[in-house]
Design a protein around this motif. Structure first.
Motif, short mmCIF file in Angstrom:
data_model
loop_
_atom_site.label_atom_id
_atom_site.label_comp_id
_atom_site.label_asym_id
_atom_site.label_seq_id
_atom_site.Cartn_x
_atom_site.Cartn_y
_atom_site.Cartn_z
N LYS A 176 -108.04 77.70 1.08
CA LYS A 176 -108.56 76.01 0.37
C LYS A 176 -108.02 75.49 0.26
O LYS A 176 -107.83 74.54 0.61
CB LYS A 176 -109.24 76.95 -0.53
CG LYS A 176 -109.83 76.32 -1.30
CD LYS A 176 -111.13 75.86 -1.32
CE LYS A 176 -111.78 75.43 -1.57
NZ LYS A 176 -113.30 74.39 -1.68
N ALA A 177 -106.30 75.53 0.17
CA ALA A 177 -105.04 74.93 0.10
C ALA A 177 -105.19 74.42 1.82
O ALA A 177 -105.10 72.12 1.72
CB ALA A 177 -103.95 75.28 -0.57
N ASN A 178 -105.47 74.85 2.49
CA ASN A 178 -105.23 73.98 4.06
C ASN A 178 -105.90 73.57 4.03
O ASN A 178 -106.58 72.20 5.05
CB ASN A 178 -105.15 75.44 4.69
CG ASN A 178 -105.12 74.59 5.79
OD1 ASN A 178 -106.16 74.77 6.93
ND2 ASN A 178 -104.12 73.84 7.39
N ALA A 179 -107.64 73.73 3.50
CA ALA A 179 -108.56 72.87 3.56
C ALA A 179 -108.96 71.53 2.11
O ALA A 179 -108.84 70.48 3.34
CB ALA A 179 -110.52 73.74 3.52
N ILE A 180 -108.53 71.74 1.74
CA ILE A 180 -107.83 70.25 0.81
C ILE A 180 -106.90 69.53 1.00
O ILE A 180 -107.11 68.29 0.80
CB ILE A 180 -108.52 70.63 -0.96
CG1 ILE A 180 -106.92 71.37 -0.91
CG2 ILE A 180 -110.34 71.46 -0.74
CD1 ILE A 180 -107.02 72.08 -2.78
N GLN A 181 -105.75 69.92 1.26
CA GLN A 181 -104.59 69.71 1.36
C GLN A 181 -104.09 69.82 2.77
O GLN A 181 -102.88 70.07 2.29
CB GLN A 181 -103.98 69.84 0.40
CG GLN A 181 -104.17 69.55 -0.83
CD GLN A 181 -103.70 67.49 -1.77
OE1 GLN A 181 -103.79 67.29 -0.46
NE2 GLN A 181 -104.30 67.03 -2.65
N PRO A 182 -104.55 69.16 4.24
CA PRO A 182 -103.44 70.03 4.86
C PRO A 182 -102.32 69.03 5.56
O PRO A 182 -101.48 69.75 6.52
CB PRO A 182 -104.68 69.17 6.59
CG PRO A 182 -105.54 68.72 5.83
CD PRO A 182 -105.45 68.37 4.26
N SER A 183 -102.05 68.10 4.58
CA SER A 183 -100.76 67.73 5.42
C SER A 183 -99.75 68.31 4.42
O SER A 183 -98.84 68.57 5.22
CB SER A 183 -100.26 66.43 4.61
OG SER A 183 -101.47 66.37 3.60
N LYS A 184 -100.12 69.29 2.99
CA LYS A 184 -99.37 69.90 2.35
C LYS A 184 -99.13 71.25 2.84
O LYS A 184 -98.10 71.58 2.52
CB LYS A 184 -99.44 69.46 0.63
CG LYS A 184 -99.51 68.11 0.32
CD LYS A 184 -99.59 68.41 -0.59
CE LYS A 184 -99.60 66.36 -1.92
NZ LYS A 184 -99.64 66.40 -3.03
N PHE A 185 -100.37 71.88 3.70
CA PHE A 185 -100.25 73.23 3.60
C PHE A 185 -101.45 72.74 5.47
O PHE A 185 -102.12 73.48 5.40
CB PHE A 185 -101.53 73.68 2.78
CG PHE A 185 -100.30 73.64 1.49
CD1 PHE A 185 -100.48 75.22 0.93
CD2 PHE A 185 -101.60 72.86 0.56
CE1 PHE A 185 -99.88 74.23 -0.61
CE2 PHE A 185 -101.31 72.74 -1.04
CZ PHE A 185 -99.85 73.68 -1.44
N PRO A 186 -99.97 72.63 6.16
CA PRO A 186 -100.21 72.85 7.57
C PRO A 186 -101.21 73.88 7.72
O PRO A 186 -101.39 73.75 9.13
CB PRO A 186 -99.43 72.32 8.23
CG PRO A 186 -98.52 72.74 7.04
CD PRO A 186 -98.59 72.87 5.87
N SER A 187 -100.76 75.34 7.62
CA SER A 187 -101.24 76.37 8.38
C SER A 187 -102.10 77.78 6.70
O SER A 187 -102.26 77.06 6.13
CB SER A 187 -99.98 77.26 8.27
OG SER A 187 -98.79 77.72 7.72
N ALA A 188 -102.35 78.43 7.08
CA ALA A 188 -102.87 79.21 6.78
C ALA A 188 -102.87 80.83 6.85
O ALA A 188 -102.71 81.12 8.09
CB ALA A 188 -104.83 79.10 5.88
N ILE A 189 -102.96 81.70 5.89
CA ILE A 189 -103.51 83.20 6.18
C ILE A 189 -104.44 84.01 6.52
O ILE A 189 -105.46 83.21 5.94
CB ILE A 189 -102.68 83.79 4.42
CG1 ILE A 189 -101.15 83.04 4.51
CG2 ILE A 189 -102.52 85.31 5.48
CD1 ILE A 189 -100.95 84.01 2.83
N GLY A 190 -104.31 84.54 7.40
CA GLY A 190 -105.69 85.07 7.57
C GLY A 190 -106.16 83.88 9.67
O GLY A 190 -105.50 83.80 9.94
#
Length: 247
Positions: free
Chosen positions: A126-140
């Protein structure tokens, strides 16, 4: 028969078995990459137990005003930090599903470590979806967003390359539209049957022998087939009397 206590123990052991070192290391690496600072060495749950790292993740994802975070060794303060994180996960813009949220005791008392990893994974996506610049990757697993089409979803034609021919519905629609245009916008029984026969037979006129149900083979070339149930009943049943003919 197994007792309730033994069943609860088995379920707990099964849940604990889902908390693997590989999954914990993946979550730790993502948190450290997102925050730009290392977590406390040791077990991941021990590093997250005071709730400060979780609150920092929330403030980074949601922006100001964020949640309050206090660094303390007191259990009450640490559990309060975890509660702030969980409350933010349930609220906009994160809006995590209820089945992805863990309870405070799941982390603080190690009740359900696997559920903690589930929540961190859902939070990362969810963080990657709403803040991709701050969370460039995601788990899974990574999913590609975009419009879906029969070709992209693996339909029969897309999988085997089978060409699509003209459907019967399309052909019937063209015949009806032709009959409508020739009849001046309204379809009549005789005009519709004539136009249908003309379209099918390559422009030849329909037989002049009247309308029948084509119950006999000799009727097929001499008469026009009945196109509705009213004509069919009149021509197939000699004892049928239409209400309009009764005086």
């Amino acid at each position: 028969m197994a007792s309730v206590s033994s069943l609860d123990k088995d379920l707990r052991n099964m849940r604990l078995g889902k908390y693997t070192p590989q999954a914990a290391n993946e979550a730790r690496a993502w948190i450290e990459e997102s925050l730009g600072e290392p977590l406390t060495a040791g077990d991941l749950l021990d590093a997250l137990k005071d709730g400060t790292a979780l609150c920092k993740l929330v403030n980074l994802a949601t922006g100001p005003p964020g949640v309050r975070c206090k660094e303390s060794s007191m259990p009450f303060v640490q559990m309060e930090n975890i509660s702030h994180f969980l409350r933010a996960c349930k609220s906009p813009p994160l809006n995590l599903q209820a089945h992805d949220i863990f309870q405070t005791v799941d982390l603080y008392e190690n009740k359900d470590p696997a559920q903690v990893l589930t929540c961190i994974g859902a939070f990362s996506r969810k963080a990657n979806a709403i803040q991709p610049s701050k969370f460039p990757s995601a788990i899974g697993p990574k999913t590609k967003a975009g419009p879906m089409s029969p070709e992209s979803t693996g339909g029969y034609a897309a999988s085997y390359g089978r060409p699509r021919g003209t459907s019967n519905t399309s052909a019937a629609g063209s015949v009806v539209s032709t009959a409508t245009s020739r009849a001046g916008g309204r379809i009549s029984p005789s005009r519709f049957s004539n136009s249908t026969s003309s379209s099918v037979n390559g422009g030849t006129k329909s037989p002049n022998g009247g309308v029948s149900s084509w119950s006999k083979r000799t009727d097929e070339g001499a008469t026009t087939p009945a196109w509705n149930i009213h004509q069919y009943e009149i021509n197939s049943c000699p004892f049928f009397l239409s209400p309009l003919l009764i005086t």
